[in-house]
Design an enzyme around this catalytic site. Structure first.
Site, PDB file in Angstrom:
ATOM      1  N   THR A 164       0.875  -1.179   0.000  1.00  0.00           N
ATOM      2  CA  THR A 164       0.000   0.000   0.000  1.00  0.00           C
ATOM      3  C   THR A 164       0.906   1.221   0.000  1.00  0.00           C
ATOM      4  OG1 THR A 164      -0.058   0.045   2.394  1.00  0.00           O
ATOM      5  CG2 THR A 164      -1.793  -1.198   1.303  1.00  0.00           C
ATOM      6  N   LYS A 204     -15.033  16.729  10.573  1.00  0.00           N
ATOM      7  CA  LYS A 204     -16.038  16.514  11.620  1.00  0.00           C
ATOM      8  C   LYS A 204     -16.329  17.843  12.286  1.00  0.00           C
ATOM      9  CE  LYS A 204     -14.334  11.912  11.907  1.00  0.00           C
ATOM     10  NZ  LYS A 204     -12.910  11.598  11.853  1.00  0.00           N
ATOM     11  N   GLU A 248      -5.553  -3.542  -1.704  1.00  0.00           N
ATOM     12  CA  GLU A 248      -6.056  -4.754  -1.043  1.00  0.00           C
ATOM     13  C   GLU A 248      -7.149  -5.453  -1.854  1.00  0.00           C
ATOM     14  OE1 GLU A 248      -5.572  -1.820   0.272  1.00  0.00           O
ATOM     15  OE2 GLU A 248      -4.857  -1.923   2.345  1.00  0.00           O
ATOM     16  N   TRP A 276     -20.649  15.174   9.956  1.00  0.00           N
ATOM     17  CA  TRP A 276     -19.622  14.915   8.948  1.00  0.00           C
ATOM     18  C   TRP A 276     -19.856  15.777   7.706  1.00  0.00           C
ATOM     19  CZ3 TRP A 276     -19.489   8.825   8.811  1.00  0.00           C
ATOM     20  CH2 TRP A 276     -18.821   8.362   9.955  1.00  0.00           C
TER      21      TRP A 276
HETATM   22  P1  ADP Z   1      -3.423   4.489  -0.875  1.00  0.00           P
HETATM   23  O1  ADP Z   1      -4.257   3.922   0.255  1.00  0.00           O
HETATM   24  O2  ADP Z   1      -2.036   4.706  -0.501  1.00  0.00           O
HETATM   25  O3  ADP Z   1      -4.038   5.682  -1.551  1.00  0.00           O
HETATM   26  P2  ADP Z   1      -4.556   2.670  -2.771  1.00  0.00           P
HETATM   27  O4  ADP Z   1      -4.200   2.842  -4.169  1.00  0.00           O
HETATM   28  O5  ADP Z   1      -4.738   1.307  -2.272  1.00  0.00           O
HETATM   29  O6  ADP Z   1      -3.409   3.349  -1.952  1.00  0.00           O
HETATM   30  O7  ADP Z   1      -5.816   3.567  -2.502  1.00  0.00           O
HETATM   31  C1  ADP Z   1      -7.081   3.068  -2.221  1.00  0.00           C
HETATM   32  C2  ADP Z   1      -7.956   4.210  -1.837  1.00  0.00           C
HETATM   33  O8  ADP Z   1      -8.109   5.134  -2.899  1.00  0.00           O
HETATM   34  C3  ADP Z   1      -9.371   3.818  -1.494  1.00  0.00           C
HETATM   35  O9  ADP Z   1      -9.459   3.355  -0.167  1.00  0.00           O
HETATM   36  C4  ADP Z   1     -10.132   5.116  -1.704  1.00  0.00           C
HETATM   37  O10 ADP Z   1     -10.028   5.960  -0.579  1.00  0.00           O
HETATM   38  C5  ADP Z   1      -9.385   5.749  -2.834  1.00  0.00           C
HETATM   39  N1  ADP Z   1     -10.109   5.543  -4.100  1.00  0.00           N
HETATM   40  C6  ADP Z   1      -9.874   4.614  -5.036  1.00  0.00           C
HETATM   41  N2  ADP Z   1     -10.717   4.759  -6.077  1.00  0.00           N
HETATM   42  C7  ADP Z   1     -11.519   5.802  -5.784  1.00  0.00           C
HETATM   43  C8  ADP Z   1     -12.598   6.450  -6.454  1.00  0.00           C
HETATM   44  N3  ADP Z   1     -13.034   6.074  -7.654  1.00  0.00           N
HETATM   45  N4  ADP Z   1     -13.191   7.488  -5.826  1.00  0.00           N
HETATM   46  C9  ADP Z   1     -12.777   7.899  -4.615  1.00  0.00           C
HETATM   47  N5  ADP Z   1     -11.762   7.342  -3.947  1.00  0.00           N
HETATM   48  C10 ADP Z   1     -11.138   6.302  -4.510  1.00  0.00           C
END
Ligand code: ADP
Length: 545
Positions: free
Chosen positions: A180, A436, A327, A441
Site C-alpha cells: 500500500t 467533523k 487490497e 460529517w
Molecule cells: P493508498 O491507500 O495509498 O491511496 P490505494 O491505491 O490502495 O493506496 O488507494 C485506495 C484508496 O483510494 C481507497 O481506499 C479510496 O479511498 C481511494 N479511491 C480509489 N478509487 C476511488 C474512487 N473512484 N473514488 C474515490 N476514492 C477512490
C-alpha cells in the site's frame, strides 16, 4: 456430494498459454526513454518472457522467492509480469515514486532476492542499493551498458532458449505482491495469489468493467508498479487486447500523441492525469484524433463530475469511474449504468457516472456505522466493507489479529460511503479525511468535486483544520487554470448554491500546486499539516498522516 468438474488450477500460465496460442500477433508497443517506439507482439514478448523465466531459475530463483521490479510501463516489464509468477516466484513491483528510504524499507521487508531495474531508474536504485540485501540486480538497458556489479537483462535473455512449458501452478501459490502507498501509515504488503490474479483478470475484462476483447488496444497510464496497473496487463493477455505502454513519458502531450497515433480504444489512470489531459484538449480542441477511444477508466480517487461531463460534452469521450484499493487487486466497483438509466437525461446519467458504482461480479460490499450495517438508502454514511475472491484476507508478515478484517471475514476499507437501493456506492470520504464539524460529517470529496466544476479551477482539495468552536472546519486550497484569476467570492457563491451553509469552507485559499502522493492523488496529510493553525488552533487534536 461433490461436483464432478475438473479442478483446473487458475494460474498465470493459463493466461500466457492463451495469449500465445490465440493472440500471438497482437501488438505490444512501448515508448522508450529516448521517445522512440519499440514494436513487438505477444508472441515475441512471451518468447522473451520464457527465456527470462529460465534465466531467473539459472540465477537460483526458487519458488516463493521475491523478484522485484523497479520499472516504468513497457514490454520488458510485461515479460517480468509473466515470467516471475510462472516459475512460482513472487513478482514484487516497487513504486518508483517513493522516497529511497521507503523503497529500501519495502524491499527489505519483502526480502527481495533479485531486482530488475530500468537503467533510467538506476540513480534512484543507487540510493537504496547496499541497504537492500538482493542477491542480483538486473538492469534493463537499451544500449547494452550496465553499471558495474549488475547483470544486463538483454544478455540474460539472449543466453537462454524459449523452451519453457508454461505449466500450471497450484492456484493458491503467491503470484505477486504490492505494498500500500502508505498514505494511511507504514506501507503494508498485499500478496496476490495465482487464483486471485486470474479471477481478477477475468473480472476486469467483463462488460461491467472494461468489456475487453481482441478488438481493443489498451494504454494503461496507471503504472505497472501500482496495483498491477489495475490488472490490465493480465486482462489484456486473457482477452487478446493489444497493449501500448507509455514508458516514462506521462505528460498530456505525450499521452495524447500515443492515444491518437496508436488508435487506442481504452485507457486507464488516476483523475489528476485526466484533469491534465482535459485541459490540454480544451486548449487545442480537435488537434488529436481520439475517435477510436471508447472508454477512459478513472479511479484511485474521486473523478470530479465536471471532468466526466467536460470530456463527454466537449470531446465526445466517455469516462468510466472505478473504485478499488491495493487490497482489492484493485477493482472493487464500477459505475456501469444500469438499463434503467439508459433512458435518463444526461445530467442524471452524469450524476451516476460520478459515483463509484456497483460491486464488480464476485465482489460484495456493505457499509457499517456505529449503529450497525447501514441501510441502502443513498444517504446514511458508513465505512465500506468488502469481500471477494480477489480481496486480501491478511497483510504480509502480519502476526496476530488485525482490526482491518472483521470477524466474519470482510475487509474494512477505511472509506466512508453511502449506498443507494440499487447498490450504487458513493465515496463520501476517507475516514481520516472527513471533516467533523460540530459532531456532523462534511464530505471533503463532495466539496472538491464542486470546486473543480468551476470552469477556472484546475484542482481543488479540502481538508479538516482544527477549530475552537466546531472541533474542525473545512479549508479549501484551489489551483487556478493558467491565466485565470482567483476569485474567492465566486467560488464561495458556487458552493453556497450547492451545499448547506455550514458545509462551505471558512477559508478558500489559492495555491500554485497541490502536493501529490506517489500514485498522483492529493496528499491531504501535507495540506493539513501546512494549514493546521489557520483557524487559530494548533494543538495535538490536529490529525497526522
Ligand atoms: P493508498 O491507500 O495509498 O491511496 P490505494 O491505491 O490502495 O493506496 O488507494 C485506495 C484508496 O483510494 C481507497 O481506499 C479510496 O479511498 C481511494 N479511491 C480509489 N478509487 C476511488 C474512487 N473512484 N473514488 C474515490 N476514492 C477512490
Amino acid at each position: 456430494m461433490h461436483g464432478l468438474m475438473m479442478d483446473v488450477p487458475l494460474s498465470i500460465p493459463l493466461i500466457a498459454r492463451r495469449a500465445l496460442t490465440l493472440y500471438g500477433s497482437r501488438p505490444i508497443v512501448s515508448r522508450r526513454p529516448d521517445r522512440s517506439l519499440h514494436r513487438s507482439t505477444y508472441h515475441e514478448v512471451l518468447g522473451r518472457s520464457a527465456r527470462l523465466a529460465r534465466a531467473l531459475r539459472r540465477l537460483g530463483v526458487k519458488p516463493g522467492d521475491r523478484v522485484a521490479t523497479l520499472a516504468w510501463n513497457h514490454a520488458r516489464h510485461l515479460e517480468a509480469y509473466f515470467a516471475i509468477p510462472s516459475i512460482g516466484a513472487v513478482l514484487h513491483t516497487l513504486n518508483l515514486r517513493l522516497h529511497p528510504d521507503d523503497i529500501t524499507y519495502i524491499a527489505t521487508h519483502a526480502e527481495d532476492q533479485v531486482v530488475l531495474v530500468d537503467k533510467v531508474l538506476w540513480p534512484l536504485w543507487e540510493q537504496c542499493t547496499g541497504r537492500v540485501a538482493a542477491r542480483h540486480v538486473v538492469v534493463m538497458s537499451d544500449d547494452g551498458i550496465v553499471p558495474p556489479g549488475t547483470l544486463d537483462y538483454e544478455t540474460l535473455v539472449a543466453g537462454e532458449d524459449d523452451g519453457f512449458a508454461w505449466d500450471d501452478l497450484p492456484e493458491q501459490t503467491a503470484a505477486a505482491m504490492c505494498y500500500t502507498s502508505g498514505t494511511t501509515g507504514r506501507p503494508k504488503g498485499v500478496v496476490y495469489s495465482h487464483r486471485s490474479m486470474t479471477l481478477h483478470a477475468l473480472g476486469a475484462g467483463m462488460v461491467h468493467v472494461t468489456g475487453l476483447s481482441e478488438r481493443d488496444t489498451v494504454l494503461p497510464v496507471v503504472p505497472m508498479f501500482h496495483v498491477n496497473a489495475w490488472g490490465l496487463p493480465y486482462a489484456c493477455g486473457m482477452f487478446g487486447a493489444a497493449q501500448v505502454f507509455p514508458g516514462p513519458h506521462l505528460d498530456p502531450a505525450s499521452l495524447l500523441g500515443l492515444l491518437a497515433d496508436e488508435r487506442v480504444t481504452l485507457t486507464a489512470g488516476v483523475p489528476t492525469i485526466w484533469l491534465g489531459i482535459l485541459q490540454a484538449l480544451d486548449a487545442e480542441p480537435g488537434r488529436y484524433d481520439l475517435s477510436r477511444l471508447r472508454a477512459m477508466l478513472v479511479g484511485g480517487s474521486a473523478a470530479p463530475s465536471a471532468m466526466i461531463r467536460g470530456f463527454r460534452q466537449r470531446h465526445g469521450l466517455h469516462v468510466l469511474h472505478l473504485w478499488g484499493m491495493t487490497e482489492t487487486s484493485p477493482i472493487g466497483t464500477a459505475a456501469f449504468l444500469s438499463p434503467a438509466l439508459l433512458d435518463a437525461d444526461e445530467t442524471t446519467q452524469d450524476a451516476y457516472r460520478a459515483k463509484q458504482g456497483r460491486a464488480a461480479p464476485l465482489v460484495e460490499i456493505r457499509g457499517r456505522s456505529a449503529q450497525g450495517l447501514i441501510p441502502w438508502d443513498g444517504t446514511t454514511m458508513g465505512e465500506l466493507e468488502v469481500r471477494g475472491a480477489w480481496v486480501a484476507r491478511q497483510y504480509y508478515g502480519a502476526d496476530g489479529p488485525d482490526d482491518r478484517f472483521t470477524a466474519d471475514g470482510w475487509f474494512r476499507t477505511g472509506d466512508i460511503v453511502t449506498i443507494d437501493h440499487e447498490g450504487n456506492m458513493t465515496i463520501q470520504d476517507r475516514a481520516k479525511d472527513l471533516v467533523k464539524s460540530g459532531g456532523e460529517w462534511i464530505s471533503s470529496v463532495a466539496l472538491e468535486g464542486a470546486l473543480m466544476g468551476h470552469p477556472d479551477v484546475a484542482e481543488a482539495a479540502v481538508v479538516a483544520v482544527p477549530h475552537a468552536k466546531w472541533d474542525e472546519r473545512p479549508l479549501a486550497v484551489v489551483v487556478m487554470k493558467p491565466g485565470r484569476t482567483f476569485d474567492e467570492a465566486a467560488l464561495r457563491g458556487l458552493l453556497e448554491g450547492m451545499f448547506a451553509k455550514w458545509w462551505v469552507p471558512d477559508a478558500i485559499l489559492p495555491a500554485d500546486a497541490i502536493p501529490k502522493t506517489s500514485a498522483g492523488k492529493f496528499l491531504k496529510s501535507a495540506l493539513r499539516e501546512q494549514h493546521r493553525a489557520h483557524y487559530g488552533v494548533a494543538d495535538e487534536s490536529a490529525r497526522g498522516g
